[in-house]
Scaffold this active site. Structure first.
Site, short mmCIF file in Angstrom:
data_model
loop_
_atom_site.label_atom_id
_atom_site.label_comp_id
_atom_site.label_asym_id
_atom_site.label_seq_id
_atom_site.Cartn_x
_atom_site.Cartn_y
_atom_site.Cartn_z
N ASP A 9 38.37 62.42 79.69
CA ASP A 9 36.69 62.73 80.34
C ASP A 9 35.79 63.09 78.65
O ASP A 9 34.98 63.91 79.12
CB ASP A 9 36.78 63.49 81.28
CG ASP A 9 37.44 62.30 82.34
OD1 ASP A 9 37.75 61.87 82.32
OD2 ASP A 9 37.07 62.56 83.02
N LYS A 104 37.84 55.43 84.97
CA LYS A 104 37.87 55.56 86.69
C LYS A 104 37.13 55.34 87.31
O LYS A 104 35.90 55.73 86.77
CB LYS A 104 39.31 56.37 86.71
CG LYS A 104 38.60 58.40 85.79
CD LYS A 104 39.37 58.76 86.01
CE LYS A 104 38.94 60.57 85.10
NZ LYS A 104 37.90 60.99 85.79
N CYS A 146 37.92 67.23 86.14
CA CYS A 146 39.35 66.25 86.25
C CYS A 146 40.62 66.35 85.29
O CYS A 146 41.37 65.68 85.53
CB CYS A 146 38.54 65.49 85.74
SG CYS A 146 36.98 64.42 86.37
#
Length: 199
Positions: A9, A104, A146
């Site tokens: 990310d 995602k 995350c």
């Protein structure tokens, strides 16, 4: 054994100035690129994940409703909406070495890269297994969300995981430290990139 670098990310909305910007996020982008240039021979596979949320719904309750403050635990401000600048990789992150891209959170809450799918519709576990990957170095944003979820899922999938602690950034110091402790308890190795071989 084949080793993968999992880059979690590193997106505009999770770096300074973004909807959920993390202090040090831009440095992660720059330093991951530097590390890939230095250690390209260490990895047989390079994976990058992104949040890729719907613009037309609340993504399964992930986005706080209009007029309601997010709790920053299970509800969040709108971020990383598909095909927006916020969802793109940070410009300092050179994605040319990335061989597997994972998206995602497409309509559902998702923190772990292992909850997403590749561009060709495979799960990340399947893609890594097919590539012969048994070891993962994990880097990215955010340590306490995350990165934590992705590392724990990688361990659950039977991977040997090293978290490169100088190539991550967290939302807050205390939960980030707790997340690192949790990852270590579950078997992750915590190391600086300078402490691991470059090939």
């Amino acid at each position: 054994m084949t080793r993968a670098l999992l880059i979690i990310d590193v997106q505009n909305d999770f770096t300074e100035g973004g909807a959920l910007g993390v202090f040090g996020g831009a440095d992660v982008a720059r330093n991951v690129t530097r590390w890939l240039n230095l250690a390209s021979r260490r990895y047989g596979t390079v994976v990058a994940s992104r949040d890729w949320h719907h613009a037309t719904d609340d993504n399964g309750g992930h986005f706080a409703p209009d007029g309601v403050d997010p709790d920053f635990v299970s509800t969040w401000p709108v971020h990383c909406v598909a095909d927006t600048q916020g969802a793109e990789y940070h410009p300092a992150f050179d994605t040319s070495p990335v061989s597997i891209h994972v998206r995602k959170g497409q309509g559902v809450p998702a923190y772990s890269a292992f909850q997403g799918e590749t561009d060709d519709g495979r799960t990340l576990v399947r893609a890594l297994t097919e590539a012969g990957v048994t070891e993962i170095d994990a880097v990215g944003i955010a340590t306490d969300h995350c990165v934590r979820a992705s590392v724990l899922d990688a361990i659950d999938a039977g991977m040997h995981v090293t978290v490169l602690t100088d190539l991550i950034a967290g939302v807050a110091a205390e939960p980030s430290a707790a997340a690192l402790d949790e990852m270590a308890v579950h078997g992750a190795i915590l190391a600086k990139s300078s402490e691991v071989p470059t090939e």
